[in-house]
Design a protein around this motif. Sequence first.
Motif, mmCIF file in Angstrom:
data_model
loop_
_atom_site.group_PDB
_atom_site.id
_atom_site.type_symbol
_atom_site.label_atom_id
_atom_site.label_comp_id
_atom_site.label_asym_id
_atom_site.label_seq_id
_atom_site.Cartn_x
_atom_site.Cartn_y
_atom_site.Cartn_z
ATOM 1 N N GLU A 156 0.828 -1.215 0.000
ATOM 2 C CA GLU A 156 0.000 0.000 0.000
ATOM 3 C C GLU A 156 0.859 1.261 0.000
ATOM 4 O O GLU A 156 0.527 2.243 -0.671
ATOM 5 C CB GLU A 156 -0.968 -0.017 1.188
ATOM 6 C CG GLU A 156 -2.038 -1.084 1.068
ATOM 7 C CD GLU A 156 -1.545 -2.508 1.314
ATOM 8 O OE1 GLU A 156 -2.125 -3.431 0.726
ATOM 9 O OE2 GLU A 156 -0.572 -2.690 2.093
ATOM 10 N N VAL B 221 -3.062 5.958 1.710
ATOM 11 C CA VAL B 221 -3.763 4.801 1.172
ATOM 12 C C VAL B 221 -4.462 4.076 2.319
ATOM 13 O O VAL B 221 -3.820 3.671 3.286
ATOM 14 C CB VAL B 221 -2.779 3.860 0.445
ATOM 15 C CG1 VAL B 221 -3.498 2.632 -0.091
ATOM 16 C CG2 VAL B 221 -2.071 4.607 -0.684
ATOM 17 N N HIS B 222 -5.777 3.918 2.192
ATOM 18 C CA HIS B 222 -6.585 3.267 3.225
ATOM 19 C C HIS B 222 -6.801 1.807 2.861
ATOM 20 O O HIS B 222 -7.454 1.512 1.861
ATOM 21 C CB HIS B 222 -7.945 3.968 3.353
ATOM 22 C CG HIS B 222 -7.843 5.389 3.785
ATOM 23 N ND1 HIS B 222 -8.152 5.794 5.052
ATOM 24 C CD2 HIS B 222 -7.456 6.514 3.113
ATOM 25 C CE1 HIS B 222 -7.975 7.103 5.151
ATOM 26 N NE2 HIS B 222 -7.535 7.552 3.987
ATOM 27 N N LEU B 223 -6.270 0.900 3.673
ATOM 28 C CA LEU B 223 -6.495 -0.537 3.527
ATOM 29 C C LEU B 223 -7.507 -0.927 4.590
ATOM 30 O O LEU B 223 -7.230 -0.804 5.789
ATOM 31 C CB LEU B 223 -5.190 -1.316 3.716
ATOM 32 C CG LEU B 223 -5.296 -2.838 3.624
ATOM 33 C CD1 LEU B 223 -5.669 -3.259 2.203
ATOM 34 C CD2 LEU B 223 -3.986 -3.484 4.047
ATOM 35 N N SER C 206 -9.212 -4.566 1.285
ATOM 36 C CA SER C 206 -9.266 -3.806 0.037
ATOM 37 C C SER C 206 -8.731 -2.406 0.262
ATOM 38 O O SER C 206 -8.906 -1.828 1.336
ATOM 39 C CB SER C 206 -10.703 -3.679 -0.476
ATOM 40 O OG SER C 206 -11.251 -4.943 -0.755
ATOM 41 N N VAL C 207 -8.103 -1.849 -0.772
ATOM 42 C CA VAL C 207 -7.783 -0.426 -0.771
ATOM 43 C C VAL C 207 -9.083 0.277 -1.115
ATOM 44 O O VAL C 207 -9.606 0.117 -2.220
ATOM 45 C CB VAL C 207 -6.672 -0.093 -1.785
ATOM 46 C CG1 VAL C 207 -6.488 1.415 -1.909
ATOM 47 C CG2 VAL C 207 -5.361 -0.761 -1.375
ATOM 48 N N ILE D 163 -7.931 6.628 -1.370
ATOM 49 C CA ILE D 163 -6.617 7.257 -1.385
ATOM 50 C C ILE D 163 -6.848 8.754 -1.294
ATOM 51 O O ILE D 163 -7.578 9.333 -2.111
ATOM 52 C CB ILE D 163 -5.828 6.912 -2.664
ATOM 53 C CG1 ILE D 163 -5.629 5.403 -2.761
ATOM 54 C CG2 ILE D 163 -4.484 7.649 -2.674
ATOM 55 C CD1 ILE D 163 -5.067 4.930 -4.072
ATOM 56 N N ALA E 288 -11.278 2.344 -5.931
ATOM 57 C CA ALA E 288 -11.060 3.129 -4.706
ATOM 58 C C ALA E 288 -11.485 4.569 -4.930
ATOM 59 O O ALA E 288 -11.301 5.124 -6.019
ATOM 60 C CB ALA E 288 -9.584 3.081 -4.315
#
Length: 142
Positions: free
Chosen positions: A47, A82-84, A92-93, A96, A133
């Motif tokens: 990520e 980046v958000h996971l 999932s990503v 962003i 995303a």
Amino acid sequence: MPIRTASARWSGNLTEGSGSIKTGKGGYEGNYSFKSRFEEGEGTNPEELIGAAHAGCFSMAFSKALADEGFTPTSVETTAKVHLDKTDAGFSVTRIDLETVGDVPNVDAGTFQKIAEAAKENCPISRLLSPGAEITLNATLS
């Protein structure tokens, strides 16, 4: 156009194993692990590398778009967050967040924002990632 490469090697199981990632031309090589990806351990993770690619691509696209409109930037600095997240489908990503600061002589704030949004839409990495995303942009003129 050239084809870009990168490689990764993983040894061991998911939680106790470790790996390394490197770019094809040797510009970057780093270690990664379960802890660096899903916790706060040392090393990098996929990520972060996506974030670096997105920040770099957007900064170049924005610089070009500004220059195309007659505003040559002194600098454009971008951070990609980046958000996971864990979703029903698995990790999932999901989002962003691009945060960019531009030092651009002679441009007004409204024009700066308009060009920034267009650059976000036209950046090749944004186009790659936007179907899966949400991509947000906070553009600041310094």
